[in-house]
Write an enzyme that holds these catalytic residues in place. Structure first.
Site, short mmCIF file in Angstrom:
data_model
loop_
_atom_site.label_atom_id
_atom_site.label_comp_id
_atom_site.label_asym_id
_atom_site.label_seq_id
_atom_site.Cartn_x
_atom_site.Cartn_y
_atom_site.Cartn_z
CE LYS A 139 -17.52 27.89 19.23
NZ LYS A 139 -17.04 26.77 19.37
CB CYS A 146 -17.20 26.25 15.33
SG CYS A 146 -17.50 24.34 15.09
CD GLU A 186 -13.77 26.32 17.09
OE1 GLU A 186 -14.21 25.04 16.33
OE2 GLU A 186 -14.56 26.48 18.08
O1 LIG Z 1 -22.51 22.37 16.52
C1 LIG Z 1 -21.88 21.36 16.42
O2 LIG Z 1 -22.52 20.19 15.92
C2 LIG Z 1 -20.32 21.34 16.42
C3 LIG Z 1 -19.81 22.55 17.13
C4 LIG Z 1 -18.49 22.56 17.41
O3 LIG Z 1 -17.85 21.41 17.30
C5 LIG Z 1 -17.83 23.66 18.03
O4 LIG Z 1 -18.56 24.65 18.11
O5 LIG Z 1 -16.66 23.47 18.43
#
Ligand SMILES: O=C(O)CCC(=O)C(=O)O
Length: 266
Positions: A112, A147, A41
């Site tokens: 996203k 993510c 990402e």
């Molecule tokens: O859910 C998490 O602990 C990390 C999510 C995250 O860092 C993101 O989506 O950029």
């Protein structure tokens, strides 16, 4: 089928332009050893470099698109090029993943859906995607997620309903919650009887150490391969027919009961 997850070190010591050139060359190096290459990402800026999002945002067909389309066609691989901060000329920024065919054509773009940060960061700086995205590869149907999406099982169930057998999840997951990363990747694989290919970043950017530990999990929940903390190419061979066999031999997905009425909230 072989996949290479490129766990890129994202840090401020390297310019975005240099990283783009370096990553394109790493993609080319996978030619002949992978059918599918996966990037993390927001590997240009870093997922936590909130202050860079607006200044480094690109139109969909911007410099990262150009470099990755060429790298995919030079290498002759399917390329999930991770995500970019996308500037929609008529809307907000989005955290948008790009998927290219071996001919270098864009075959999918996924904005996203679940933005991370609660009342700050990505959650306020970027807009939310609204559409699930799947991509048909010759051997498997890929469902894409990004993510923080990994924490939302209903998104993955929606992708299964759309035919997904392999989930590809680029991430910029922090080291602080690494245990969740591994656990959630296995949970999404087991509950959906699907492969999970989850590719994170290495290094530290914006003061946030990254978890690395990119992971490939099979439909039975077995970890086929997991990276360490640093920059690494994680290559794994997997049988794309396994989700169908697992779903046939242990048909739990057929026992879903939809629309159960909830009791009144107390
Ligand atoms: O859910 C998490 O602990 C990390 C999510 C995250 O860092 C993101 O989506 O950029």
């Amino acid at each position: 089928m072989r996949a290479s997850l490129l766990q890129i070190d994202v840090n401020e010591g390297e310019s975005i332009e240099s990283r783009r050139v370096r990553v394109a060359s790493l993609v080319r190096e996978q030619s002949g050893s992978a059918d599918l290459v996966v990037l993390p990402e927001l590997w240009t800026t870093g997922a936590f470099a909130y202050e860079e999002f607006a200044s480094e945002a690109e139109p969909l067909e911007g410099p990262t698109y150009e470099a990755m389309a060429k790298a995919a066609s030079d290498a002759g691989v399917w390329l999930h090029a991770g995500s970019i901060p996308e500037r929609d000329p008529e809307g907000p920024l989005y955290n948008t993943s790009l998927v290219f065919s071996p001919a270098g054509d864009l075959v999918a773009a996924y904005r996203k859906i679940h933005r991370f940060g609660f009342d700050k960061g990505e959650a306020v700086l970027m807009g939310a995607g609204e559409e699930l995205v799947t991509v048909r590869l010759p051997e498997t149907t890929v469902g894409v997620a990004t993510c923080y999406d990994l924490r939302f099982p209903e998104l993955f169930r929606g992708l299964v309903d759309a035919g997904a057998e392999t989930f590809v999840v680029p991430a910029g997951w922090p080291e602080r919650r690494r245990a969740h990363w591994t656990l959630l990747a296995q949970a999404r694989a087991v509950e959906n009887q699907a492969f999970v290919l989850a590719c994170g970043t290495a290094g530290t950017h914006a003061g946030v150490p990254q978890a690395g530990h990119s992971i490939v999990v099979d439909p039975w929940g077995e970890v086929l391969a997991q990276a360490g903390a640093g920059e690494q190419v994680l290559t794994v061979e997997f049988d794309p027919g396994k989700p169908a066999v697992t779903r046939d031999q242990f048909p739990a997905l057929k026992d879903r009961v939809l629309g159960v009425a909830a009791p009144p909230r107390r």
